[in-house]
Design an enzyme around this catalytic site. Sequence first.
Site, mmCIF file in Angstrom:
data_model
loop_
_atom_site.group_PDB
_atom_site.id
_atom_site.type_symbol
_atom_site.label_atom_id
_atom_site.label_comp_id
_atom_site.label_asym_id
_atom_site.label_seq_id
_atom_site.Cartn_x
_atom_site.Cartn_y
_atom_site.Cartn_z
ATOM 1 N N LYS A 37 30.118 31.585 10.347
ATOM 2 C CA LYS A 37 29.316 32.676 9.783
ATOM 3 C C LYS A 37 27.995 32.852 10.515
ATOM 4 O O LYS A 37 27.585 33.966 10.820
ATOM 5 C CB LYS A 37 29.058 32.387 8.293
ATOM 6 C CG LYS A 37 28.282 33.496 7.573
ATOM 7 C CD LYS A 37 29.117 34.741 7.438
ATOM 8 C CE LYS A 37 28.435 35.801 6.617
ATOM 9 N NZ LYS A 37 29.169 37.087 6.676
ATOM 10 N N LYS B 171 36.801 43.833 12.954
ATOM 11 C CA LYS B 171 37.260 43.291 11.675
ATOM 12 C C LYS B 171 38.735 42.901 11.760
ATOM 13 O O LYS B 171 39.143 41.850 11.282
ATOM 14 C CB LYS B 171 37.066 44.309 10.543
ATOM 15 C CG LYS B 171 35.651 44.427 10.061
ATOM 16 C CD LYS B 171 35.201 43.148 9.394
ATOM 17 C CE LYS B 171 33.738 42.861 9.622
ATOM 18 N NZ LYS B 171 33.308 42.569 10.949
ATOM 19 N N TRP C 79 31.959 22.598 13.005
ATOM 20 C CA TRP C 79 32.505 23.607 13.912
ATOM 21 C C TRP C 79 32.364 23.020 15.302
ATOM 22 O O TRP C 79 31.258 22.816 15.802
ATOM 23 C CB TRP C 79 31.738 24.922 13.780
ATOM 24 C CG TRP C 79 32.368 26.082 14.493
ATOM 25 C CD1 TRP C 79 33.259 26.971 13.971
ATOM 26 C CD2 TRP C 79 32.137 26.508 15.840
ATOM 27 N NE1 TRP C 79 33.603 27.907 14.914
ATOM 28 C CE2 TRP C 79 32.931 27.641 16.071
ATOM 29 C CE3 TRP C 79 31.346 26.019 16.883
ATOM 30 C CZ2 TRP C 79 32.947 28.314 17.287
ATOM 31 C CZ3 TRP C 79 31.368 26.682 18.097
ATOM 32 C CH2 TRP C 79 32.162 27.810 18.290
ATOM 33 N N GLU D 210 39.192 39.785 14.006
ATOM 34 C CA GLU D 210 38.566 38.603 13.426
ATOM 35 C C GLU D 210 39.465 37.921 12.404
ATOM 36 O O GLU D 210 39.563 36.684 12.397
ATOM 37 C CB GLU D 210 37.260 38.996 12.719
ATOM 38 C CG GLU D 210 36.057 39.134 13.615
ATOM 39 C CD GLU D 210 34.802 39.449 12.823
ATOM 40 O OE1 GLU D 210 33.750 38.886 13.153
ATOM 41 O OE2 GLU D 210 34.870 40.270 11.891
ATOM 42 N N GLU E 266 33.548 48.491 15.060
ATOM 43 C CA GLU E 266 33.515 47.575 13.921
ATOM 44 C C GLU E 266 34.893 47.431 13.297
ATOM 45 O O GLU E 266 35.296 46.332 12.892
ATOM 46 C CB GLU E 266 32.493 48.055 12.890
ATOM 47 C CG GLU E 266 32.401 47.224 11.618
ATOM 48 C CD GLU E 266 31.955 45.799 11.852
ATOM 49 O OE1 GLU E 266 32.042 45.008 10.894
ATOM 50 O OE2 GLU E 266 31.528 45.450 12.975
ATOM 51 N N CYS F 276 27.445 24.279 12.200
ATOM 52 C CA CYS F 276 27.972 23.272 11.282
ATOM 53 C C CYS F 276 27.185 23.328 9.974
ATOM 54 O O CYS F 276 26.132 23.941 9.896
ATOM 55 C CB CYS F 276 27.856 21.887 11.895
ATOM 56 S SG CYS F 276 28.702 21.712 13.490
ATOM 57 N N ARG G 109 30.634 27.786 7.484
ATOM 58 C CA ARG G 109 29.869 27.402 8.664
ATOM 59 C C ARG G 109 30.663 26.483 9.587
ATOM 60 O O ARG G 109 30.267 26.261 10.738
ATOM 61 C CB ARG G 109 28.573 26.695 8.252
ATOM 62 C CG ARG G 109 27.610 27.551 7.482
ATOM 63 C CD ARG G 109 26.356 26.772 7.163
ATOM 64 N NE ARG G 109 25.603 26.478 8.376
ATOM 65 C CZ ARG G 109 24.614 27.229 8.836
ATOM 66 N NH1 ARG G 109 24.271 28.327 8.201
ATOM 67 N NH2 ARG G 109 23.971 26.889 9.923
ATOM 68 N N ASN H 118 23.500 19.573 13.042
ATOM 69 C CA ASN H 118 23.898 20.937 13.379
ATOM 70 C C ASN H 118 23.119 21.314 14.620
ATOM 71 O O ASN H 118 21.899 21.203 14.649
ATOM 72 C CB ASN H 118 23.563 21.893 12.235
ATOM 73 C CG ASN H 118 23.800 23.348 12.600
ATOM 74 O OD1 ASN H 118 24.593 23.655 13.482
ATOM 75 N ND2 ASN H 118 23.102 24.251 11.926
ATOM 76 N N GLY H 119 23.816 21.754 15.671
ATOM 77 C CA GLY H 119 23.140 22.139 16.896
ATOM 78 C C GLY H 119 23.795 21.509 18.109
ATOM 79 O O GLY H 119 24.945 21.043 18.050
ATOM 80 N N HIS I 64 40.818 58.216 30.473
ATOM 81 C CA HIS I 64 40.297 57.637 31.700
ATOM 82 C C HIS I 64 40.761 56.195 31.898
ATOM 83 O O HIS I 64 40.085 55.407 32.566
ATOM 84 C CB HIS I 64 38.766 57.701 31.710
ATOM 85 C CG HIS I 64 38.239 59.095 31.732
ATOM 86 N ND1 HIS I 64 38.246 59.887 32.855
ATOM 87 C CD2 HIS I 64 37.714 59.862 30.742
ATOM 88 C CE1 HIS I 64 37.736 61.075 32.575
ATOM 89 N NE2 HIS I 64 37.409 61.091 31.286
#
Length: 627
Positions: A622, A503, A74, A506, A499, A2, A27, A100-101, A522
């Site tokens: 983020k 991307k 968040w 996301e 990556e 947050c 955030r 935050n936490g 396989h």
Amino acid sequence: MCGIVGYIGTQAATEILVAGLERLEYRGYDSAGVATVDEGKISCVKAKGKLFNLRAKIEQSEYKGQLGIGHTRWATHGKPEEHNAHPHLNTDGTLAVVQNGIIENYLELKEELVSKGIEFRSETDTEVIPHLISVFLHSSSSLMEAIQKTIDRLEGAFAIAVVHAENPYELIVARQQAPLVLGFGQGEFFCASDTTAILPYTRTILNLENGEIAKLTPLGVEMYTFSGDRISRFPRTLDWNPTQVEKQGFRHYMLKEIYEQPAVVRSSLDTYINLNWHADENPDYSPVNIGLTPDMTDNLEHIQIVACGTSWHAALVGKYLLEQVAGIPTTVDYASEFRYSPKPVIPNTLTIGVTQSGETADTIAALESERARRVNLDPKYHARLLAITNRAESTIAQICDCIIDTQAGIEIGVAATKTFVAQTMGFYFLALDLAYRRQAVSNQRISEIVEGLRQIPSQIETILDTQADAIEELAHHFTNETEDFIFIGRGINFPIALEGALKLKEISYIHAEAYPAGEMKHGPIALLDNKVPVVAVAMPGSVYDKVISNAQEAKARDARLIGVTTAMNATEAGHTFDDILTVPEVDEIVSPVLAVVPLQILSYHIAAIKGLDVDQPRNLAKSVTVE
């Protein structure tokens, strides 16, 4: 995860708070709110969803208070609804808190408070804090004392900011395992989860450390430990410019940050490469200067790397370099897994934590646990901790013996781009330094790699200048009915396939997976048909022919094939691929830094064409500062 902003000074606080939250929206974005103190009462405004909803509410009234706190959320405990938004108030609405936490023992505390007749209005863990402070105020001589007593009861990771209507000249903040920075102005003071929120107002900052609490007043800042001992520490001045947190004409921050990558690589080269180093002169010093001391490098037998997300992919490139260039056995673990299933203790081991923010909870916890389990062993088993981070002032920099500052500048887009490239460059510098110290490869080979790295900035610029429009056109083919993508690569470029897939999922919400190209047959090849595009990273080198062969297996299953290869190979590769994303000719060992760029651009344009929120994709934050 947050975002917190606080202000006390001579200006109306509300606009400063909301503007700060807008810079912290990466955030958290589920809901937001502000609380200001004016004429002996607290005014609190909250809104669900994006910050423009909060701003619209605020504009309906005038708020003159010069003390306030703000928060963008968040969600962890409780759905993203307005009643769960911060700030949270005590029962009579005279005290407000943002956090935050995660408060791990909040259920126990909530039951205790409910038994005292206190009614809760949310499902969040944070709401226990204002109620606890309110209870302790009755037996305390000051707001600071009540908050200290409250903190003694909290378990978990948290950063909090508190305002009280009966203390209109105090903003009190505290930190335990969640980031919080103080800002110093002329007769005004700030707090925030990240410096980006306060950068337009001040560049003089001080990071709170774990177990510290601070009282901000119009006259200055007082800092204490949680136990009440006074602390004296000097702030520092950032060299960041406020324009770094602006889009500068780009549609999205992510696109701006993709285009900043040449400058980021140049900056890292200028910082760490010794310009006077020449292989033919048999130099007695390293080609790079990253500040490693002999106690970090002597008798090194093993390297273990912990990271999360995009940083984990950079670490996989690093593993290849450290083994193939420096000749050191290397393992890479998800930080969240490493902490609970650590490797056997091996002597003379270097442990590397990779994190953009320097505040990633799992990575920090993994490093701290590694130091703790080695602390009483024989010296050859002692922990050697190195961080690769974009924030030299962060928590990880405080707990590690040495850091490689990637110097990527502020990255606002949640999906990492320039910081991935910067982290990868950090691994090149580390591998070259260790290779020279150990004489693992010849000075001539080191010189070739260094020269290849020097060419990277202009080569990225070539990709941006010559390929961006074609990639945008290609992106139009995958915005409507495409539901799945497969990415493949081998060797040092398998992490680039990973990556590229990350991307895409996301920011476009298209399901994407990456596999080593040789593993397709396989099992994953069963997924292929004409509705599943396959992206193959086929850079010239030792595994090029193998990747082309694996791609042809996909072509035989009617998959649309997209190849990432060099312009020189484009004609030959055209017999295999339906579409080609070209990069300049490059040595295979440095090719990942180029190969990732077209994949970033492709993901960006697919998401942008779909009209999605590229910079703040759903469900993501983020900086992940909770486990």
